[in-house]
Design an enzyme around this catalytic site. Structure first.
Site, mmCIF file in Angstrom:
data_model
loop_
_atom_site.group_PDB
_atom_site.id
_atom_site.type_symbol
_atom_site.label_atom_id
_atom_site.label_comp_id
_atom_site.label_asym_id
_atom_site.label_seq_id
_atom_site.Cartn_x
_atom_site.Cartn_y
_atom_site.Cartn_z
ATOM 1 N N GLU A 93 14.837 -77.983 2.620
ATOM 2 C CA GLU A 93 14.081 -77.116 1.316
ATOM 3 C C GLU A 93 14.688 -75.641 1.474
ATOM 4 O O GLU A 93 14.743 -75.176 2.533
ATOM 5 C CB GLU A 93 12.731 -77.302 1.764
ATOM 6 C CG GLU A 93 11.550 -77.150 0.865
ATOM 7 C CD GLU A 93 10.385 -77.642 1.283
ATOM 8 O OE1 GLU A 93 10.071 -78.513 2.040
ATOM 9 O OE2 GLU A 93 9.377 -76.547 1.375
ATOM 10 N N CYS A 106 14.673 -67.890 0.972
ATOM 11 C CA CYS A 106 14.368 -68.418 2.317
ATOM 12 C C CYS A 106 15.099 -69.765 2.519
ATOM 13 O O CYS A 106 14.969 -70.531 1.764
ATOM 14 C CB CYS A 106 12.890 -68.543 2.421
ATOM 15 S SG CYS A 106 12.386 -69.279 3.969
ATOM 16 N N CYS A 113 13.342 -79.897 13.249
ATOM 17 C CA CYS A 113 13.346 -79.029 14.182
ATOM 18 C C CYS A 113 12.855 -79.668 15.692
ATOM 19 O O CYS A 113 11.938 -80.539 15.507
ATOM 20 C CB CYS A 113 12.424 -77.781 13.908
ATOM 21 S SG CYS A 113 11.943 -76.218 14.878
ATOM 22 N N CYS A 117 6.006 -76.624 17.309
ATOM 23 C CA CYS A 117 4.998 -75.724 17.083
ATOM 24 C C CYS A 117 3.679 -76.760 16.448
ATOM 25 O O CYS A 117 4.112 -77.049 15.577
ATOM 26 C CB CYS A 117 5.404 -74.603 16.020
ATOM 27 S SG CYS A 117 6.609 -73.372 17.000
ATOM 28 N N CYS A 120 2.961 -76.278 12.400
ATOM 29 C CA CYS A 120 4.270 -76.479 11.719
ATOM 30 C C CYS A 120 4.568 -77.795 11.018
ATOM 31 O O CYS A 120 4.500 -78.642 12.062
ATOM 32 C CB CYS A 120 5.275 -75.788 12.565
ATOM 33 S SG CYS A 120 6.747 -75.593 11.189
ATOM 34 N N CYS A 334 4.721 -74.804 4.456
ATOM 35 C CA CYS A 334 6.191 -74.529 4.403
ATOM 36 C C CYS A 334 6.645 -76.086 4.894
ATOM 37 O O CYS A 334 5.908 -76.659 5.824
ATOM 38 C CB CYS A 334 6.591 -73.719 5.609
ATOM 39 S SG CYS A 334 5.356 -72.386 5.549
HETATM 40 N N1 SAH Z 1 11.692 -71.493 13.825
HETATM 41 C C1 SAH Z 1 11.598 -70.290 13.260
HETATM 42 C C2 SAH Z 1 11.584 -70.133 11.618
HETATM 43 C C3 SAH Z 1 10.254 -70.932 11.330
HETATM 44 S S1 SAH Z 1 9.219 -70.738 9.917
HETATM 45 C C4 SAH Z 1 10.400 -69.423 14.004
HETATM 46 O O1 SAH Z 1 9.675 -70.037 14.555
HETATM 47 O O2 SAH Z 1 10.097 -68.473 13.616
HETATM 48 C C5 SAH Z 1 8.746 -68.992 9.741
HETATM 49 C C6 SAH Z 1 7.401 -68.655 10.140
HETATM 50 O O3 SAH Z 1 6.486 -69.613 9.593
HETATM 51 C C7 SAH Z 1 7.016 -68.985 11.785
HETATM 52 O O4 SAH Z 1 6.641 -67.833 11.957
HETATM 53 C C8 SAH Z 1 6.371 -69.922 11.938
HETATM 54 O O5 SAH Z 1 5.779 -70.003 13.099
HETATM 55 C C9 SAH Z 1 5.427 -69.664 10.559
HETATM 56 N N2 SAH Z 1 4.776 -71.144 9.990
HETATM 57 C C10 SAH Z 1 5.236 -72.373 10.313
HETATM 58 N N3 SAH Z 1 4.051 -73.203 9.731
HETATM 59 C C11 SAH Z 1 3.405 -72.489 9.329
HETATM 60 C C12 SAH Z 1 1.867 -72.741 9.038
HETATM 61 N N4 SAH Z 1 1.524 -74.109 8.552
HETATM 62 N N5 SAH Z 1 1.158 -71.909 8.470
HETATM 63 C C13 SAH Z 1 1.516 -70.488 8.593
HETATM 64 N N6 SAH Z 1 2.779 -70.074 9.394
HETATM 65 C C14 SAH Z 1 3.415 -71.246 9.727
#
Ligand code: SAH
Length: 346
Positions: A93, A106, A113, A117, A120, A334
């Site tokens: 995506e 983006c 991944c 987290c 996520c 996301c």
């Molecule tokens: N792996 C990288 C990029 C990930 S996505 C990282 O961890 O930074 C970019 C941002 O979106 C990250 O800060 C991630 O923690 C956040 N993110 C992911 N899922 C989310 C969600 N459901 N709500 C809000 N932020 C989210």
């Protein structure tokens, strides 16, 4: 023999390949231009190359091109979500966001991944594989071609942990900022990481001008561990030291991302701890009310709680913004477009 993925090659490497194919050196320049400046999606299109050379390329080289399988456009703000299919059938995506200061893409850095987290969606199915430099470039190239919009900014904030795919990420950044390619300024690029300490330090030493965004999401080590398994490996204090080092080496202001999760990390006590953590650093905090993911139980705090959190940080002298939500009508959180596609096609 596997065909060489020539879009992932640096100019120097491409020169070597062209030489091996028995062509004159200036052909490397033409080929590079076709791929990285004119964004050609086939060898046939490269009409300044001889027919023989194109045939050789078709036989011996691979031209990585992503195939759009779904494009959704927001009626609210023009944000577009692209679902691309890779040559091996995996889907990823990418997003195009239109701002007054320019168009930002983006991109995803991995298929899935492995960071885990808790809030996520991208990590739910685990890691399938790393993306190659060409596959990261193609997300930008195809979006620029398909939308007809010039892309000026890049954020690596899609699916995947960019610093878990370090070598390919670096090659990608150098190719994307190459004056002989799309020439996107490194100052307009942001790489977001969950905090892989040794690779933050390594990145600091690369001589790049990109912005580092750290996914902080908690104001102390214990809370961070509950949200982000990677915190079991790296102490928060060490992550912040690595960020300080990044600033020292690059002079680039740091971004801290903080997803506000209702009842988890949104109290005034969190504000105070967060302030103490980052006080004195040249930084900016980006608050993101958590996007609800259907597989998870996390909720956004009330708007009033978000505003109070921001105002208190400001009073404490911290630069802070609330991330503007783009494409609300096409979004879900996301990584959700990809997940729904995978589920439908199972
Ligand atoms: N792996 C990288 C990029 C990930 S996505 C990282 O961890 O930074 C970019 C941002 O979106 C990250 O800060 C991630 O923690 C956040 N993110 C992911 N899922 C989310 C969600 N459901 N709500 C809000 N932020 C989210």
């Amino acid at each position: 023999m596997e065909r060489e993925d020539i879009k992932s090659l640096t100019y120097e490497e491409l020169q070597e390949t062209v030489r091996r194919l028995g062509e004159k050196p200036f052909r490397a320049k033409q080929l590079y231009q076709w791929m990285h400046e004119k964004l050609a999606d086939s060898f046939e299109e490269m009409t300044s190359l001889s027919k023989e050379f194109r045939t050789k390329l078709m036989e011996q080289a691979e031209l990585t091109v992503l195939r759009p399988v779904d494009i959704r456009t927001s009626a609210l703000d023009g944000t577009q979500k692209y679902l691309f299919e890779l040559a091996d059938g995996n889907v990823i995506e990418s997003v195009l966001m239109k701002y007054r200061h320019g168009n930002s893409v983006c991109i995803s850095s991995q298929v899935g991944c492995r960071m885990g987290c808790r809030f996520c969606a991208s990590t739910i199915g685990g890691l399938t594989r790393n993306l190659r430099p060409s596959e990261m470039l193609e997300q930008v190239y195809r979006i620029q071609k398909l939308s007809g919009e010039r892309v000026s900014n890049l954020v690596v904030m899609g699916t995947g942990e960019p610093l878990d795919n370090y070598e390919n990420l670096l090659k990608f950044i150098r190719l994307l900022s190459d004056p002989n390619g799309l020439n996107i300024s490194q100052r307009n690029m942001t790489v977001s990481t969950c905090g892989i300490v040794p690779n933050i330090r390594r990145l600091a030493d690369e001589g790049l001008q990109i912005t580092l965004a750290l996914s902080l999401h908690a104001s102390n080590q214990e809370k961070r561990k509950r949200l982000m398994p990677v915190a079991n490996k790296y102490e928060l204090a060490d992550v912040l030291d690595a960020c300080r080092y990044y600033f020292e080496k690059t002079g680039r202001r740091l971004t801290f991302e903080y997803s506000l999760v209702g009842g988890v990390n949104d109290t005034l006590q969190d504000v105070q701890e967060l302030t103490a953590l980052v006080k004195g650093m040249n930084c900016h905090i980006n608050l993101i009310p958590v996007n609800p993911v259907k597989e998870r139980e996390y909720v956004q705090p009330d708007r009033s709680v978000v505003m109070a959190f921001k105002n208190k940080l400001e009073k404490n002298g911290i630069n802070v913004t609330i991330r503007r939500e783009m494409g609300r009508d096409i979004n879900g959180a996301c990584g959700q477009l990809r997940r729904s596609y995978i589920e439908e096609n199972r």
